[in-house]
Design an enzyme around this catalytic site. Structure first.
Site, mmCIF file in Angstrom:
data_model
loop_
_atom_site.group_PDB
_atom_site.id
_atom_site.type_symbol
_atom_site.label_atom_id
_atom_site.label_comp_id
_atom_site.label_asym_id
_atom_site.label_seq_id
_atom_site.Cartn_x
_atom_site.Cartn_y
_atom_site.Cartn_z
ATOM 1 N N HIS A 181 0.853 -1.190 0.000
ATOM 2 C CA HIS A 181 0.000 0.000 0.000
ATOM 3 C C HIS A 181 0.889 1.240 0.000
ATOM 4 O O HIS A 181 2.104 1.146 0.173
ATOM 5 C CB HIS A 181 -0.944 0.002 1.226
HETATM 6 C C1 T46 Z 1 3.046 0.809 6.933
HETATM 7 C C2 T46 Z 1 3.837 -0.432 7.108
HETATM 8 C C3 T46 Z 1 5.318 -0.173 7.187
HETATM 9 C C4 T46 Z 1 -3.909 -0.423 13.691
HETATM 10 O O1 T46 Z 1 -4.991 -0.672 14.258
HETATM 11 N N1 T46 Z 1 -3.191 0.679 14.065
HETATM 12 C C5 T46 Z 1 -2.001 0.981 13.493
HETATM 13 O O2 T46 Z 1 -1.361 1.977 13.874
HETATM 14 C C6 T46 Z 1 -1.508 0.136 12.448
HETATM 15 C C7 T46 Z 1 -0.178 0.451 11.772
HETATM 16 C C8 T46 Z 1 -2.241 -0.951 12.080
HETATM 17 N N2 T46 Z 1 -3.426 -1.226 12.699
HETATM 18 C C9 T46 Z 1 -4.173 -2.417 12.313
HETATM 19 C C10 T46 Z 1 -4.731 -2.422 10.904
HETATM 20 C C11 T46 Z 1 -4.718 -3.898 10.539
HETATM 21 O O3 T46 Z 1 -5.894 -4.500 11.024
HETATM 22 O O4 T46 Z 1 -3.270 -3.533 12.370
HETATM 23 C C12 T46 Z 1 -3.542 -4.470 11.351
HETATM 24 C C13 T46 Z 1 -2.304 -4.716 10.494
HETATM 25 O O5 T46 Z 1 -2.007 -3.525 9.737
HETATM 26 P P1 T46 Z 1 -1.498 -3.574 8.224
HETATM 27 O O6 T46 Z 1 -2.087 -4.737 7.525
HETATM 28 O O7 T46 Z 1 -1.717 -2.233 7.609
HETATM 29 O O8 T46 Z 1 0.071 -3.846 8.461
HETATM 30 P P2 T46 Z 1 1.252 -3.758 7.388
HETATM 31 O O9 T46 Z 1 2.423 -4.415 8.012
HETATM 32 O O10 T46 Z 1 0.825 -4.240 6.060
HETATM 33 O O11 T46 Z 1 1.553 -2.181 7.249
HETATM 34 C C14 T46 Z 1 2.037 -1.460 8.369
HETATM 35 C C15 T46 Z 1 1.314 -0.119 8.491
HETATM 36 O O12 T46 Z 1 -0.105 -0.331 8.530
HETATM 37 C C16 T46 Z 1 1.623 0.806 7.339
HETATM 38 O O13 T46 Z 1 1.182 2.108 7.648
HETATM 39 O O14 T46 Z 1 3.506 1.742 6.308
HETATM 40 O O15 T46 Z 1 3.428 -1.223 8.235
#
Ligand code: T46
Length: 137
Positions: free
Chosen positions: A48
């Protein structure tokens, strides 16, 4: 080029090392901190971009690889050093992979979590990059 690294100053003495991260070190007011750990083998995270969010990522233990794509150039970088931060600007597509089993990826962000800031579709990301470059001309 999308990959921009910052070197943090380690405060070492005979007991070991310490890195302190403050706003002036990362280049923005730190509003949120999260860490990614126990990542399963072979998975890719991210996939993303963010419209406005700025972040700095640090592999405080272990290693992982970031692919960054600003819509023009794609670059990869492996983070494996707790004294090095990767600046992830807004409107940069990111994918993280090759996590070592012990990897703890610390991320400092300048905004609270907001799902509306995410662009999770690559074609939509390219479209928004084009629109921004047209509006700059
Ligand atoms: C990024 C990369 C480097 C939250 O509730 N609060 C938060 O602050 C974050 C970061 C995530 N979440 C929840 C949203 C999803 O349900 O945690 C779950 C996993 O998040 P996500 O699938 O977006 O994780 P990544 O590793 O794909 O991405 C993350 C960050 O979301 C993103 O901003 O830049 O790490």
């Amino acid at each position: 080029m999308p990959v921009k690294l910052i070197r943090f100053t380690p405060r070492g003495d005979e007991r070991g090392s310490l890195v302190a991260l403050e706003d002036h070190e990362v280049g923005f007011p730190i509003k949120r901190v999260y860490h990614i750990f126990h990542t399963a083998s072979g998975v890719t995270r991210g996939r993303h971009a963010h419209r406005d969010l700025r972040q700095v990522a640090v592999a405080v233990t272990g290693r992982c690889t970031f692919l960054l794509d600003d819509g023009r150039t794609r670059e990869t970088v492996t983070l494996d050093d707790p004294t090095t931060g990767l600046i992830i600007s807004s409107m940069v597509w990111r994918e993280m992979s090759d996590f070592s089993p012990d990897c703890v990826l610390l991320v400092l962000a300048d905004r609270n979590y907001d799902e509306a800031d995410y662009i999770r579709d690559y074609d939509q990301f390219r479209l928004e990059v084009e629109r921004l470059s047209e509006s700059d001309q």
